[in-house]
Design a protein around this motif. Structure first.
Motif, PDB file in Angstrom:
ATOM      1  N   VAL A  70       0.837  -1.205   0.000  1.00  0.00           N
ATOM      2  CA  VAL A  70       0.000   0.000   0.000  1.00  0.00           C
ATOM      3  C   VAL A  70       0.870   1.253   0.000  1.00  0.00           C
ATOM      4  CG1 VAL A  70      -1.627   1.341   1.396  1.00  0.00           C
ATOM      5  CG2 VAL A  70      -2.020  -1.082   1.028  1.00  0.00           C
ATOM      6  N   THR A  71       1.918   1.249   0.815  1.00  0.00           N
ATOM      7  CA  THR A  71       2.808   2.405   0.886  1.00  0.00           C
ATOM      8  C   THR A  71       3.494   2.663  -0.447  1.00  0.00           C
ATOM      9  OG1 THR A  71       3.189   1.981   3.223  1.00  0.00           O
ATOM     10  CG2 THR A  71       4.788   3.376   2.095  1.00  0.00           C
ATOM     11  N   CYS A  72       4.044   1.627  -1.045  1.00  0.00           N
ATOM     12  CA  CYS A  72       4.758   1.798  -2.318  1.00  0.00           C
ATOM     13  C   CYS A  72       3.828   2.173  -3.461  1.00  0.00           C
ATOM     14  CB  CYS A  72       5.532   0.532  -2.659  1.00  0.00           C
ATOM     15  SG  CYS A  72       6.950   0.277  -1.589  1.00  0.00           S
ATOM     16  N   SER A  73       2.640   1.617  -3.494  1.00  0.00           N
ATOM     17  CA  SER A  73       1.712   1.943  -4.581  1.00  0.00           C
ATOM     18  C   SER A  73       1.227   3.376  -4.480  1.00  0.00           C
ATOM     19  CB  SER A  73       0.539   0.967  -4.601  1.00  0.00           C
ATOM     20  OG  SER A  73      -0.161   0.993  -3.378  1.00  0.00           O
ATOM     21  N   ALA A  74       1.012   3.870  -3.261  1.00  0.00           N
ATOM     22  CA  ALA A  74       0.618   5.270  -3.115  1.00  0.00           C
ATOM     23  C   ALA A  74       1.781   6.190  -3.482  1.00  0.00           C
ATOM     24  CB  ALA A  74       0.158   5.541  -1.689  1.00  0.00           C
ATOM     25  N   GLN A  75       2.974   5.859  -3.009  1.00  0.00           N
ATOM     26  CA  GLN A  75       4.125   6.718  -3.280  1.00  0.00           C
ATOM     27  C   GLN A  75       4.498   6.753  -4.756  1.00  0.00           C
ATOM     28  OE1 GLN A  75       5.605   8.861  -1.207  1.00  0.00           O
ATOM     29  NE2 GLN A  75       4.024   8.243   0.246  1.00  0.00           N
ATOM     30  N   LEU A  76       4.281   5.662  -5.448  1.00  0.00           N
ATOM     31  CA  LEU A  76       4.561   5.621  -6.880  1.00  0.00           C
ATOM     32  C   LEU A  76       3.809   6.724  -7.616  1.00  0.00           C
ATOM     33  CD1 LEU A  76       5.836   3.979  -9.283  1.00  0.00           C
ATOM     34  CD2 LEU A  76       3.654   2.775  -9.380  1.00  0.00           C
ATOM     35  N   VAL A  77       2.595   6.974  -7.205  1.00  0.00           N
ATOM     36  CA  VAL A  77       1.769   7.992  -7.850  1.00  0.00           C
ATOM     37  C   VAL A  77       2.017   9.370  -7.246  1.00  0.00           C
ATOM     38  CG1 VAL A  77      -0.615   8.682  -8.278  1.00  0.00           C
ATOM     39  CG2 VAL A  77       0.012   6.284  -8.419  1.00  0.00           C
ATOM     40  N   LEU A  78       2.274   9.434  -5.956  1.00  0.00           N
ATOM     41  CA  LEU A  78       2.336  10.720  -5.268  1.00  0.00           C
ATOM     42  C   LEU A  78       3.668  11.450  -5.395  1.00  0.00           C
ATOM     43  CD1 LEU A  78       0.399   9.933  -1.996  1.00  0.00           C
ATOM     44  CD2 LEU A  78      -0.413  11.096  -4.045  1.00  0.00           C
ATOM     45  N   ILE A  79       4.759  10.745  -5.542  1.00  0.00           N
ATOM     46  CA  ILE A  79       6.067  11.409  -5.594  1.00  0.00           C
ATOM     47  C   ILE A  79       6.172  12.423  -6.738  1.00  0.00           C
ATOM     48  CG2 ILE A  79       8.530  10.995  -6.060  1.00  0.00           C
ATOM     49  CD1 ILE A  79       8.360   8.644  -4.125  1.00  0.00           C
ATOM     50  N   PRO A  80       5.767  12.096  -7.970  1.00  0.00           N
ATOM     51  CA  PRO A  80       5.850  13.126  -9.018  1.00  0.00           C
ATOM     52  C   PRO A  80       4.951  14.335  -8.746  1.00  0.00           C
ATOM     53  CG  PRO A  80       5.489  10.959  -9.981  1.00  0.00           C
ATOM     54  CD  PRO A  80       5.347  10.809  -8.517  1.00  0.00           C
ATOM     55  N   ILE A  81       3.800  14.116  -8.163  1.00  0.00           N
ATOM     56  CA  ILE A  81       2.884  15.219  -7.868  1.00  0.00           C
ATOM     57  C   ILE A  81       3.457  16.093  -6.759  1.00  0.00           C
ATOM     58  CG2 ILE A  81       0.563  15.793  -7.063  1.00  0.00           C
ATOM     59  CD1 ILE A  81      -0.285  13.067  -8.316  1.00  0.00           C
ATOM     60  N   MET A  82       4.009  15.470  -5.729  1.00  0.00           N
ATOM     61  CA  MET A  82       4.615  16.244  -4.650  1.00  0.00           C
ATOM     62  C   MET A  82       5.840  17.006  -5.141  1.00  0.00           C
ATOM     63  SD  MET A  82       4.175  13.953  -1.211  1.00  0.00           S
ATOM     64  CE  MET A  82       4.978  12.491  -1.830  1.00  0.00           C
ATOM     65  N   ALA A  83       6.595  16.411  -6.038  1.00  0.00           N
ATOM     66  CA  ALA A  83       7.753  17.105  -6.596  1.00  0.00           C
ATOM     67  C   ALA A  83       7.312  18.339  -7.385  1.00  0.00           C
ATOM     68  CB  ALA A  83       8.552  16.165  -7.491  1.00  0.00           C
ATOM     69  N   TYR A  84       6.203  18.230  -8.086  1.00  0.00           N
ATOM     70  CA  TYR A  84       5.692  19.365  -8.858  1.00  0.00           C
ATOM     71  C   TYR A  84       5.191  20.479  -7.948  1.00  0.00           C
ATOM     72  CZ  TYR A  84       2.774  22.127 -11.963  1.00  0.00           C
ATOM     73  OH  TYR A  84       2.210  23.170 -12.632  1.00  0.00           O
ATOM     74  N   TYR A  85       4.395  20.149  -6.951  1.00  0.00           N
ATOM     75  CA  TYR A  85       3.770  21.162  -6.108  1.00  0.00           C
ATOM     76  C   TYR A  85       4.683  21.700  -5.011  1.00  0.00           C
ATOM     77  CZ  TYR A  85      -0.898  20.805  -8.018  1.00  0.00           C
ATOM     78  OH  TYR A  85      -1.983  20.869  -8.855  1.00  0.00           O
ATOM     79  N   PHE A  86       5.557  20.872  -4.468  1.00  0.00           N
ATOM     80  CA  PHE A  86       6.293  21.260  -3.281  1.00  0.00           C
ATOM     81  C   PHE A  86       7.804  21.320  -3.471  1.00  0.00           C
ATOM     82  CE2 PHE A  86       2.446  18.973  -1.820  1.00  0.00           C
ATOM     83  CZ  PHE A  86       1.778  20.073  -1.313  1.00  0.00           C
ATOM     84  N   HIS A  87       8.278  21.364  -4.709  1.00  0.00           N
ATOM     85  CA  HIS A  87       9.726  21.444  -4.897  1.00  0.00           C
ATOM     86  C   HIS A  87      10.235  22.762  -4.325  1.00  0.00           C
ATOM     87  CE1 HIS A  87       8.422  23.875  -8.302  1.00  0.00           C
ATOM     88  NE2 HIS A  87       9.637  24.357  -8.375  1.00  0.00           N
ATOM     89  N   ASN A  88      11.454  22.753  -3.901  1.00  0.00           N
ATOM     90  CA  ASN A  88      12.031  23.929  -3.272  1.00  0.00           C
ATOM     91  C   ASN A  88      13.423  24.120  -3.848  1.00  0.00           C
ATOM     92  OD1 ASN A  88      12.679  26.044  -1.667  1.00  0.00           O
ATOM     93  ND2 ASN A  88      12.652  24.905   0.268  1.00  0.00           N
ATOM     94  N   ARG A  89      13.621  25.227  -4.472  1.00  0.00           N
ATOM     95  CA  ARG A  89      14.931  25.521  -5.057  1.00  0.00           C
ATOM     96  C   ARG A  89      15.615  26.574  -4.230  1.00  0.00           C
ATOM     97  NH1 ARG A  89      13.725  25.655 -11.524  1.00  0.00           N
ATOM     98  NH2 ARG A  89      12.825  23.596 -11.608  1.00  0.00           N
ATOM     99  N   ASN A  90      16.292  26.119  -3.214  1.00  0.00           N
ATOM    100  CA  ASN A  90      17.054  27.056  -2.380  1.00  0.00           C
ATOM    101  C   ASN A  90      18.345  27.398  -3.094  1.00  0.00           C
ATOM    102  OD1 ASN A  90      15.213  27.059  -0.279  1.00  0.00           O
ATOM    103  ND2 ASN A  90      16.086  25.204   0.617  1.00  0.00           N
ATOM    104  N   LYS A  91      18.672  28.673  -3.099  1.00  0.00           N
ATOM    105  CA  LYS A  91      19.900  29.125  -3.755  1.00  0.00           C
ATOM    106  C   LYS A  91      20.911  29.492  -2.674  1.00  0.00           C
ATOM    107  CE  LYS A  91      17.411  30.737  -7.734  1.00  0.00           C
ATOM    108  NZ  LYS A  91      17.050  31.851  -8.579  1.00  0.00           N
ATOM    109  N   TYR A  92      21.717  28.506  -2.301  1.00  0.00           N
ATOM    110  CA  TYR A  92      22.724  28.736  -1.274  1.00  0.00           C
ATOM    111  C   TYR A  92      24.067  28.828  -1.911  1.00  0.00           C
ATOM    112  CZ  TYR A  92      19.147  27.513   2.091  1.00  0.00           C
ATOM    113  OH  TYR A  92      18.015  27.476   2.832  1.00  0.00           O
TER     114      TYR A  92
END
Length: 92
Positions: A70-92
């Protein structure tokens, strides 16, 4: 699912998901752009679509088979969506 039982009909998972999304969209059409709406429904669809396949992969894990699938099947779909919505480009 409750409505299907009251009408003596068989409940279908995809119909239940579509009906609940339809009701939410009728109440507020802009919810389709909300990350929570997208993550909830896509995570649920990921579990429904892929959990049986992952159970075969985790066959040797015993009682953890269902949890891992269940964990892997949910993450398979959710990781690309979370990367799109919540990516953070810190410029250090």
């Amino acid at each position: 699912m409750i409505l299907a039982n009251l009408l003596y009909q068989k409940s279908d998972t995809f119909s239940n998901i579509a009906t609940s999304a339809f009701v939410l969209l009728c109440m507020n059409p802009l919810v389709i752009y909300d990350a929570g709406f997208i993550l909830s429904f896509d995570g649920t669809l990921g579990i429904v679509l892929f959990s049986k396949n992952f159970e075969k992969v985790f066959q040797k894990c015993g009682k953890w088979k269902e949890t891992l699938s269940v964990t892997c099947s949910a993450q398979l779909v959710l990781i690309p969506i979370m990367a799109y919505y919540f990516h953070n480009r810190n410029k250090y």
